[in-house]
Design a protein around this motif. Structure first.
Motif, short mmCIF file in Angstrom:
data_model
loop_
_atom_site.label_atom_id
_atom_site.label_comp_id
_atom_site.label_asym_id
_atom_site.label_seq_id
_atom_site.Cartn_x
_atom_site.Cartn_y
_atom_site.Cartn_z
N VAL A 76 -8.17 11.30 -8.60
CA VAL A 76 -9.35 10.38 -8.52
C VAL A 76 -9.14 8.86 -9.30
O VAL A 76 -8.43 8.78 -10.27
CB VAL A 76 -10.71 10.83 -8.61
CG1 VAL A 76 -10.88 12.06 -7.85
CG2 VAL A 76 -10.63 11.24 -10.05
N GLY A 77 -9.44 7.80 -8.59
CA GLY A 77 -9.44 6.62 -9.16
C GLY A 77 -9.54 5.49 -8.06
O GLY A 77 -9.77 5.52 -7.02
N LEU A 78 -9.65 4.38 -8.92
CA LEU A 78 -9.97 3.02 -8.06
C LEU A 78 -8.76 2.78 -7.14
O LEU A 78 -7.60 3.28 -7.32
CB LEU A 78 -10.07 1.86 -9.07
CG LEU A 78 -11.32 2.05 -9.94
CD1 LEU A 78 -11.49 0.75 -11.00
CD2 LEU A 78 -12.69 2.16 -9.27
N ARG A 79 -9.04 1.66 -6.15
CA ARG A 79 -7.83 1.22 -5.50
C ARG A 79 -7.04 0.60 -6.44
O ARG A 79 -7.13 -0.05 -7.37
CB ARG A 79 -8.47 0.04 -4.60
CG ARG A 79 -9.65 0.53 -3.61
CD ARG A 79 -8.97 1.58 -2.24
NE ARG A 79 -10.01 1.74 -1.60
CZ ARG A 79 -9.81 2.84 -0.57
NH1 ARG A 79 -8.86 3.55 -0.42
NH2 ARG A 79 -10.91 2.88 0.13
N GLY A 80 -5.60 0.64 -5.91
CA GLY A 80 -4.60 -0.04 -6.63
C GLY A 80 -3.90 0.67 -7.95
O GLY A 80 -3.17 -0.14 -8.60
N VAL A 81 -4.50 1.88 -8.39
CA VAL A 81 -3.90 2.61 -9.35
C VAL A 81 -2.61 3.55 -9.20
O VAL A 81 -2.34 4.11 -9.91
CB VAL A 81 -4.95 3.33 -10.04
CG1 VAL A 81 -6.09 2.66 -10.62
CG2 VAL A 81 -5.59 4.52 -9.16
N GLY A 82 -2.39 3.52 -8.04
CA GLY A 82 -1.20 4.32 -7.62
C GLY A 82 -1.48 5.69 -7.11
O GLY A 82 -0.46 6.63 -7.36
N LYS A 83 -2.55 5.96 -6.79
CA LYS A 83 -2.83 7.47 -6.39
C LYS A 83 -1.86 7.82 -5.21
O LYS A 83 -1.50 9.16 -5.07
CB LYS A 83 -4.34 7.63 -5.74
CG LYS A 83 -5.28 7.40 -6.73
CD LYS A 83 -6.84 7.46 -6.51
CE LYS A 83 -7.28 6.83 -5.15
NZ LYS A 83 -7.15 5.22 -5.31
N ALA A 125 0.88 -1.19 0.20
CA ALA A 125 0.16 -0.04 -0.01
C ALA A 125 0.98 1.22 0.04
O ALA A 125 1.48 1.56 1.02
CB ALA A 125 -0.89 -0.05 1.23
N GLY A 126 0.68 1.99 -1.20
CA GLY A 126 1.77 3.33 -1.22
C GLY A 126 3.00 3.09 -1.49
O GLY A 126 3.83 4.06 -1.51
N SER A 127 3.44 1.90 -1.54
CA SER A 127 4.83 1.56 -1.80
C SER A 127 5.18 2.05 -3.13
O SER A 127 4.73 1.80 -4.04
CB SER A 127 5.39 -0.13 -1.73
OG SER A 127 5.03 -0.45 -0.40
N PRO A 128 6.33 2.95 -3.42
CA PRO A 128 6.67 3.44 -4.59
C PRO A 128 7.32 2.32 -5.41
O PRO A 128 8.41 1.55 -5.02
CB PRO A 128 7.91 4.38 -4.27
CG PRO A 128 8.34 4.00 -3.06
CD PRO A 128 7.26 3.38 -2.17
#
Length: 399
Positions: free
Chosen positions: A48-55, A12-15
């Motif tokens: 804005v976007g779905l989960r897992g798209v890298g926001k 989660a949130g890892s670059p």
């Protein structure tokens, strides 16, 4: 392959090792922030976007870029059941203390810290979760009316004056912004509007699920004039290929074209899934080049890892009724689906399912692309629901 050298970074949130396909949005954000610091108009961004798209990854990269340009930043995440004032107060305190170290901005920053003391003191009656250290006594009449909209506007105005005196900008980064309650969201938008009117270098860059656009418009009708809402989606085939190929080549490893194509197809180009498939394929492959057979063999492990982390953590928060609703959606396919079709699948009326649908929207599990439609906020969640609730036993759940 050596697992220690595995270049992929699911989390989660890892670059990711290669931030593919996001150059345009990063350049756009850079221009906006530099204009803001110069006192020129610039709409802020809501990713804005779905989960897992890298926001979250994008949000943090924009913050890193802002800090490299000498801007003062604040970074918070808005979880459910926490008030925005409680999240903002301690973060703003640290930013103002940093600004107070600059001689040109010292007096302005100290006055902003006095405003913060009044803000926290009066609003603690309404928002009991506010906890912040106070460095100065409040100034009577400064951000202490007990009205969130007015007091937050005054507080951010004072902070903006300090940032302007310091020759910099104050950028507030907020992740999961869709969880902020509407009156608090309205207050934030109003405060930013005031700062924009007075040409103060203060703005918010946020990230959230697709419903954020509509929620901000409902909170304040002029939100669309203050913000742009770039949609962050799955990567194109070319960019997804780069996200897979570049990291392995940097390690001196090759990967066959068919292997790459297979990963891109299985992940639909979603950045989080690309990292998960890449990690498990690397760990399973015996040697370079990585082959399509390695991808196929690693897929079961990649799916199992996603099921136990990315998907399961969301599934476990659901009530039996909510699980049944989502399973019915999954039966219909990826979506979006008409509310009437979901109701027919469950043998219920649309009206009777309203509270369940509203609860799922509140939890960030579904959203409404258009009136009467319902869609998953988590990519490929329909496939997960079929795996975890196979067959037809789910139909009798809660019956």
């Amino acid at each position: 392959m050596d697992p220690v050298r595995n270049p992929y970074a699911p989390g989660a949130g890892s670059p990711p090792p290669a931030l593919a396909g996001r150059t345009t949005i990063l350049q756009d954000a850079n221009v906006r922030l530099q204009r803001l610091r110069l006192g020129r108009s610039a709409k802020s961004l809501m990713l804005v976007g779905l989960r897992g798209v890298g926001k979250t990854v994008l949000l943090d990269q924009i913050r890193h870029d802002a800090e490299s340009m000498g801007m003062q930043t604040v970074r918070i995440e808005a979880p459910e059941h926490r008030s925005l004032p409680a999240l903002l107060a301690p973060a703003l305190r640290l930013a103002l203390l940093n600004l107070s170290k600059k001689e040109a901005a010292k007096d302005y920053a100290i006055r902003a810290l006095r405003a913060l003391a009044g803000f926290a003191g009066k609003l603690k009656v309404t928002y009991s979760d506010i906890e912040v250290g106070l460095d100065y006594d409040p100034e009577p009449g400064l951000a202490d009316n007990g009205d969130l909209e007015g007091d937050l506007s005054t507080l951010l105005k004072q902070a903006g004056m300090a940032a302007k005196a310091a020759g910099t900008a104050l950028i507030i980064f907020i992740d999961e912004l869709q969880y902020v309650e509407e009156p608090q969201l309205a207050a934030l938008i109003s405060a930013l509007h005031r700062c924009a009117q007075e040409k103060l270098p203060v703005t918010v860059i946020g990230a959230g699920l697709p419903q954020l656009r509509g929620r901000m418009g409902e909170a304040k009708s002029y939100a669309e004039r203050l913000f742009d809402f770039p949609e962050i989606g799955p990567l194109s085939s070319t960019d997804a290929t780069d996200a897979i190929v570049k990291p392995v080549r940097q390690e001196g490893v090759e990967i066959e074209d068919l292997a790459v194509k297979s990963i891109v197809e299985k992940t639909h180009g979603y950045p989080y899934f690309l990292q998960e498939w890449g990690k498990h394929t690397w760990d399973l492959a015996a040697k370079s080049p990585i082959r399509q057979s390695d991808v196929i063999e690693a897929s079961d492990e990649a799916i199992a890892a996603l099921d136990e982390s990315f998907f399961r953590v969301r599934f476990d928060r659901l009530t039996p009724t909510e699980k049944k609703y989502l399973r019915a959606m999954a039966e219909l396919g990826p979506g979006p689906h008409r509310s009437g079709d979901i109701a027919d699948e469950l043998g219920r009326t649309v009206q009777s399912l309203g509270p369940t649908r509203a609860s799922l929207i509140g939890k960030g599990m579904v959203w409404s692309p258009t009136h009467g439609d319902t869609a998953f906020t988590v990519p490929l969640f329909d496939e997960f629901m079929k795996r975890i609730m196979p067959g037809d036993e789910w139909r009798s759940l809660g019956a």
